[in-house]
Design a protein around this motif. Structure first.
Motif, PDB file in Angstrom:
ATOM      1  N   ASN A 237       0.856  -1.191   0.000  1.00 42.43           N
ATOM      2  CA  ASN A 237       0.000   0.000   0.000  1.00 42.43           C
ATOM      3  C   ASN A 237       0.890   1.239   0.000  1.00 42.43           C
ATOM      4  O   ASN A 237       1.426   1.649   1.025  1.00 42.43           O
ATOM      5  CB  ASN A 237      -0.909  -0.018   1.231  1.00 42.43           C
ATOM      6  CG  ASN A 237      -1.926   1.104   1.233  1.00 42.43           C
ATOM      7  OD1 ASN A 237      -1.727   2.156   0.632  1.00 42.43           O
ATOM      8  ND2 ASN A 237      -3.035   0.882   1.903  1.00 42.43           N
ATOM      9  N   GLY A 238       1.025   1.855  -1.165  1.00 39.30           N
ATOM     10  CA  GLY A 238       1.913   3.004  -1.299  1.00 39.30           C
ATOM     11  C   GLY A 238       1.501   4.193  -0.459  1.00 39.30           C
ATOM     12  O   GLY A 238       2.350   4.953   0.020  1.00 39.30           O
ATOM     13  N   GLU A 239       0.202   4.361  -0.259  1.00 38.63           N
ATOM     14  CA  GLU A 239      -0.282   5.507   0.520  1.00 38.63           C
ATOM     15  C   GLU A 239       0.249   5.463   1.935  1.00 38.63           C
ATOM     16  O   GLU A 239       0.546   6.503   2.536  1.00 38.63           O
ATOM     17  CB  GLU A 239      -1.816   5.509   0.522  1.00 38.63           C
ATOM     18  CG  GLU A 239      -2.444   6.771   1.100  1.00 38.63           C
ATOM     19  CD  GLU A 239      -2.925   6.568   2.533  1.00 38.63           C
ATOM     20  OE1 GLU A 239      -3.324   7.570   3.155  1.00 38.63           O
ATOM     21  OE2 GLU A 239      -2.893   5.426   3.026  1.00 38.63           O
ATOM     22  N   LEU A 240       0.394   4.258   2.515  1.00 40.44           N
ATOM     23  CA  LEU A 240       0.914   4.127   3.868  1.00 40.44           C
ATOM     24  C   LEU A 240       2.354   4.612   3.950  1.00 40.44           C
ATOM     25  O   LEU A 240       2.755   5.247   4.939  1.00 40.44           O
ATOM     26  CB  LEU A 240       0.817   2.679   4.337  1.00 40.44           C
ATOM     27  CG  LEU A 240      -0.592   2.133   4.579  1.00 40.44           C
ATOM     28  CD1 LEU A 240      -0.543   0.645   4.904  1.00 40.44           C
ATOM     29  CD2 LEU A 240      -1.280   2.892   5.713  1.00 40.44           C
ATOM     30  N   TYR A 241       3.146   4.327   2.924  1.00 39.90           N
ATOM     31  CA  TYR A 241       4.535   4.801   2.923  1.00 39.90           C
ATOM     32  C   TYR A 241       4.584   6.323   2.810  1.00 39.90           C
ATOM     33  O   TYR A 241       5.448   6.967   3.429  1.00 39.90           O
ATOM     34  CB  TYR A 241       5.314   4.163   1.765  1.00 39.90           C
ATOM     35  CG  TYR A 241       5.597   2.696   1.968  1.00 39.90           C
ATOM     36  CD1 TYR A 241       6.677   2.266   2.735  1.00 39.90           C
ATOM     37  CD2 TYR A 241       4.770   1.729   1.401  1.00 39.90           C
ATOM     38  CE1 TYR A 241       6.934   0.911   2.927  1.00 39.90           C
ATOM     39  CE2 TYR A 241       5.019   0.374   1.587  1.00 39.90           C
ATOM     40  CZ  TYR A 241       6.097  -0.020   2.352  1.00 39.90           C
ATOM     41  OH  TYR A 241       6.334  -1.362   2.554  1.00 39.90           O
ATOM     42  N   ASP A 260      10.922   6.111   2.528  1.00 42.58           N
ATOM     43  CA  ASP A 260       9.504   5.757   2.417  1.00 42.58           C
ATOM     44  C   ASP A 260       8.879   6.325   1.149  1.00 42.58           C
ATOM     45  O   ASP A 260       8.111   5.639   0.462  1.00 42.58           O
ATOM     46  CB  ASP A 260       8.747   6.253   3.648  1.00 42.58           C
ATOM     47  CG  ASP A 260       8.710   5.215   4.762  1.00 42.58           C
ATOM     48  OD1 ASP A 260       9.182   4.092   4.535  1.00 42.58           O
ATOM     49  OD2 ASP A 260       8.194   5.528   5.844  1.00 42.58           O
ATOM     50  N   PHE A 261       9.184   7.567   0.836  1.00 41.33           N
ATOM     51  CA  PHE A 261       8.636   8.149  -0.390  1.00 41.33           C
ATOM     52  C   PHE A 261       9.158   7.403  -1.620  1.00 41.33           C
ATOM     53  O   PHE A 261       8.415   7.179  -2.588  1.00 41.33           O
ATOM     54  CB  PHE A 261       8.989   9.637  -0.479  1.00 41.33           C
ATOM     55  CG  PHE A 261       8.304  10.503   0.553  1.00 41.33           C
ATOM     56  CD1 PHE A 261       6.926  10.422   0.728  1.00 41.33           C
ATOM     57  CD2 PHE A 261       9.028  11.372   1.342  1.00 41.33           C
ATOM     58  CE1 PHE A 261       6.280  11.216   1.678  1.00 41.33           C
ATOM     59  CE2 PHE A 261       8.403  12.172   2.287  1.00 41.33           C
ATOM     60  CZ  PHE A 261       7.027  12.089   2.457  1.00 41.33           C
ATOM     61  N   SER A 262      10.405   6.988  -1.565  1.00 42.32           N
ATOM     62  CA  SER A 262      10.972   6.223  -2.683  1.00 42.32           C
ATOM     63  C   SER A 262      10.265   4.887  -2.838  1.00 42.32           C
ATOM     64  O   SER A 262      10.016   4.426  -3.957  1.00 42.32           O
ATOM     65  CB  SER A 262      12.477   6.006  -2.468  1.00 42.32           C
ATOM     66  OG  SER A 262      13.172   7.230  -2.460  1.00 42.32           O
ATOM     67  N   ARG A 263       9.938   4.251  -1.710  1.00 43.97           N
ATOM     68  CA  ARG A 263       9.216   2.979  -1.770  1.00 43.97           C
ATOM     69  C   ARG A 263       7.838   3.179  -2.375  1.00 43.97           C
ATOM     70  O   ARG A 263       7.377   2.344  -3.176  1.00 43.97           O
ATOM     71  CB  ARG A 263       9.105   2.377  -0.361  1.00 43.97           C
ATOM     72  CG  ARG A 263       8.332   1.073  -0.296  1.00 43.97           C
ATOM     73  CD  ARG A 263       8.921   0.004  -1.185  1.00 43.97           C
ATOM     74  NE  ARG A 263       8.180  -1.246  -1.093  1.00 43.97           N
ATOM     75  CZ  ARG A 263       8.157  -2.174  -2.056  1.00 43.97           C
ATOM     76  NH1 ARG A 263       8.852  -1.993  -3.181  1.00 43.97           N
ATOM     77  NH2 ARG A 263       7.447  -3.277  -1.891  1.00 43.97           N
ATOM     78  N   ALA A 264       7.173   4.274  -2.023  1.00 38.47           N
ATOM     79  CA  ALA A 264       5.854   4.563  -2.609  1.00 38.47           C
ATOM     80  C   ALA A 264       5.972   4.724  -4.122  1.00 38.47           C
ATOM     81  O   ALA A 264       5.106   4.259  -4.880  1.00 38.47           O
ATOM     82  CB  ALA A 264       5.280   5.828  -1.980  1.00 38.47           C
ATOM     83  N   SER A 271       3.068   7.931  -8.893  1.00 35.59           N
ATOM     84  CA  SER A 271       2.575   8.498  -7.636  1.00 35.59           C
ATOM     85  C   SER A 271       3.056   9.937  -7.486  1.00 35.59           C
ATOM     86  O   SER A 271       4.199  10.190  -7.078  1.00 35.59           O
ATOM     87  CB  SER A 271       3.050   7.663  -6.442  1.00 35.59           C
ATOM     88  OG  SER A 271       2.769   8.320  -5.227  1.00 35.59           O
ATOM     89  N   SER A 272       2.206  10.883  -7.810  1.00 34.50           N
ATOM     90  CA  SER A 272       2.589  12.292  -7.651  1.00 34.50           C
ATOM     91  C   SER A 272       2.809  12.611  -6.172  1.00 34.50           C
ATOM     92  O   SER A 272       3.698  13.397  -5.823  1.00 34.50           O
ATOM     93  CB  SER A 272       1.516  13.207  -8.243  1.00 34.50           C
ATOM     94  OG  SER A 272       0.261  12.987  -7.612  1.00 34.50           O
ATOM     95  N   ALA A 273       2.025  11.980  -5.280  1.00 38.25           N
ATOM     96  CA  ALA A 273       2.193  12.216  -3.847  1.00 38.25           C
ATOM     97  C   ALA A 273       3.568  11.750  -3.380  1.00 38.25           C
ATOM     98  O   ALA A 273       4.194  12.393  -2.519  1.00 38.25           O
ATOM     99  CB  ALA A 273       1.102  11.490  -3.058  1.00 38.25           C
ATOM    100  N   ARG A 297       8.757  16.451 -11.583  1.00 41.03           N
ATOM    101  CA  ARG A 297       8.070  15.223 -11.993  1.00 41.03           C
ATOM    102  C   ARG A 297       6.665  15.171 -11.410  1.00 41.03           C
ATOM    103  O   ARG A 297       5.709  14.765 -12.094  1.00 41.03           O
ATOM    104  CB  ARG A 297       8.882  14.009 -11.536  1.00 41.03           C
ATOM    105  CG  ARG A 297       8.244  12.656 -11.850  1.00 41.03           C
ATOM    106  CD  ARG A 297       7.986  12.471 -13.327  1.00 41.03           C
ATOM    107  NE  ARG A 297       7.468  11.137 -13.610  1.00 41.03           N
ATOM    108  CZ  ARG A 297       6.751  10.824 -14.692  1.00 41.03           C
ATOM    109  NH1 ARG A 297       6.472  11.758 -15.602  1.00 41.03           N
ATOM    110  NH2 ARG A 297       6.323   9.598 -14.872  1.00 41.03           N
ATOM    111  N   ALA A 298       6.519  15.602 -10.157  1.00 41.05           N
ATOM    112  CA  ALA A 298       5.196  15.625  -9.528  1.00 41.05           C
ATOM    113  C   ALA A 298       4.249  16.540 -10.290  1.00 41.05           C
ATOM    114  O   ALA A 298       3.084  16.195 -10.520  1.00 41.05           O
ATOM    115  CB  ALA A 298       5.319  16.085  -8.078  1.00 41.05           C
TER     116      ALA A 298
END
Length: 557
Positions: A237-241, A260-264, A271-273, A297-298
């Motif tokens: 679940n990318g949102e959790l990261y 964590d953001f890299s994992r997302a 994933s713009s977030a 990129r975002a």
């Protein structure tokens, strides 16, 4: 006694509770195709389940109520397959054949809720509850619908009713926690989320939601632990990261945030977030080239994101280019005038340009929208400004001894000259004023804890209005509020058990809550400064004497 058997009882939102109408006696033993379909659903093979139910429906001798239950189950399977149109058709046919079947109304309401048809969903939940007044899942689902309609107070009543009927069920507890968060009662929210994960230790969303509540009251380390638990149960679940990344960032740990953001981003390259968060984290770490690359990129992925423009504006400011950043801030504000990130970034640019007064206004507005946004708090501190321009108004009639009640805006707090670093939010349960009732420092070996009881207002009980009392558990040695617990409602009083390093509270609503404690030395009673010192020492000694395994660190044991 007649009972349902033709639908999957494993599914909470499809399970009937006491009071639901019954099928004919011959429904007790379901035809083998129906049993096989239920087994397939339990195993997760929804496609085969649909085929099995379809075959069962070819029996022209099926009575209407039996056919309706099979249609309901096929609809559940179709929902799992994403075939919402087919599912809706099955639910419609089920209630047409069996108008007194509450489970089908409840399930159709859930589908309509997911499709955004909130008012129609409400009608279905109302109908289910009219037919089965003790249908706990329908109360919980109607509470979810009311939350989406912005009716948080009304949602609280529905979740509470569901909890009365199903006290050990995690979804209504988590739902009420979200409702408490929405009405500004984070301690009550934490209590319900904790109960939800006690009921279902693998309920990832409850850990995630409790983390949000804990961030609201400054319990950042605990919030990060909760998010780690949620990730352990839902690792893709990318949102959790992303959420944990921000928790790390706000806690001053940009390196872990970047991971964590890299994992997302690994989980979802679009994933713009993820790019937004990593861009800000790289900027905080002064890796400005990486920060700009991420934020560009975002913006490419989501050109209408005020967050990406706001973060890039901040990076320009940090890199000594506030004039360029001002252009991005202008874009962010145009995209969303109430974006806390945009208001914060504008405040940062204004500070850089020497516009302290306007910067303070924007930063306070950002904090009002997002109280946990530490960057705005830090900026206000640099400017020598308080988090808001509201003054505490003393309310002497609500005081006791050395504890005083103040009104700050619309919220009440308890303060004490003996413990100036402690500010107790007086979260009410019902209507009335939070009159302080008593303050008690615990006897050794718990002298580092105190209990502040106060009136929680009047609520509607089974036999009419009932007065309530709440108890704030204060960790004096740590200078913080550990929890706020219901202590009394009408004639019911909570039972408190202090045992070793645990405090157990059998609450007035029939649920037992448990808190981890740090007992302090008995000799410190009456000496405030020594209490703080010995309490901190006890924590350090406990950490040294009991090294934790990775499993314990991950799951908080």
């Amino acid at each position: 006694m007649k009972s349902f058997r033709a639908f999957p009882v494993w599914l909470l939102m499809a399970s009937p509770l006491a009071g639901a109408p019954a099928l004919a006696a011959d429904a007790i033993t379901a035809p083998s195709p129906v049993e096989e379909g239920a087994t397939l659903l339990i195993r997760g093979d929804a496609e085969k389940a649909v085929a099995t139910y379809t075959a069962a429906l070819k029996d022209t001798g099926l009575p209407n109520d039996r056919r309706a239950t099979i249609l309901n189950d096929r609809a559940v399977a179709n929902v799992r397959l994403g075939e919402t149109k087919a599912a809706l058709e099955d639910y419609n046919r089920a209630v047409e054949l069996f108008p007194e079947y509450p489970v089908a109304y409840n399930n159709r309401g859930n589908l309509l809720l997911a499709l955004g048809q909130l008012k129609e969903a409400m009608k279905d939940f109302d109908r289910a509850l009219l037919l089965a007044p003790s249908f706990a899942a329908a109360y919980s689902n109607r509470g979810n619908a009311k939350m989406k309609l912005g009716q948080s107070a009304a949602a609280l009543a529905d979740f509470t009713k569901a909890i009365e009927l199903m006290p050990a069920s995690a979804p209504p507890l988590s739902g009420r926690g979200l409702a408490y968060l929405a009405v500004g009662k984070p301690h009550a929210a934490i209590r319900d989320f904790s109960r939800a994960v006690s009921a279902d230790a693998r309920f990832a969303s409850a850990y995630r939601n409790r983390a949000e509540a804990r961030m609201a009251v400054g319990q950042r380390d605990d919030a990060i632990e909760d998010l780690s638990r949620a990730i352990a149960f839902d690792p893709n679940n990318g949102e959790l990261y992303v959420v944990r990344g921000y928790a790390y960032l706000i806690s001053g740990n940009p390196a872990s945030a970047i991971k964590d953001f890299s994992r997302a981003i690994e989980l979802d390259p679009k994933s713009s977030a993820g790019y937004e968060g990593r861009g800000l984290a790289n900027g905080v770490a002064e890796a400005f080239d990486d920060a700009n690359s991420d934020l560009n990129r975002a913006i490419e992925l989501d050109p209408r994101s005020p967050v990406a423009f706001a973060f890039r504006a901040y990076i320009y400011k940090q890199n000594g280019q506030p004039d360029i950043g001002a252009k991005d801030v202008e874009t962010a504000i145009k995209l969303d005038p109430n974006s806390p990130e945009a208001l914060w970034a504008r405040g940062e640019i204004e500070e850089a340009n020497g516009q302290a007064d306007t910067a303070i206004t924007d930063l306070r507005h950002a904090l009002q929208l997002r109280p946990s946004w530490q960057f705005a708090s830090d900026a206000l501190q640099r400017l020598g400004a308080a988090p808001d321009d509201v003054e505490d108004k003393p309310v002497p009639p609500l005081d006791i001894d050395k504890w005083h009640v103040v009104l700050h805006g619309k919220d009440y707090f308890a303060t004490s000259v003996d413990y100036p670093q402690i500010r107790v939010p007086l979260e009410m349960t019902g209507e009335g004023l939070p009159k302080l009732l008593s303050w008690e420092v615990q006897k050794p070996p718990y002298a580092g804890y105190g209990i502040l009881r106060f009136s929680g207002g009047t609520v509607h009980g089974k036999n009419g209005p009932e007065d309530t009392e709440l108890a704030a558990i204060i960790y004096i040695a740590g200078g913080k509020v550990l929890a706020i617990e219901p202590h009394r409602q009408g004639p019911r009083v909570a039972s408190w058990t202090w045992d070793g390093d645990r405090l157990q509270i059998a609450s007035v609503d029939g649920v037992t809550d448990e808190y981890q404690l740090h007992p302090v030395n008995a000799a410190v009673v009456g000496s405030r400064d020594q209490t703080y010192a010995d309490g901190a020492r006890a924590e350090r000694q406990q950490r040294r004497s009991k090294p934790k395994s990775f499993f314990q660190l991950l799951f908080g044991f």
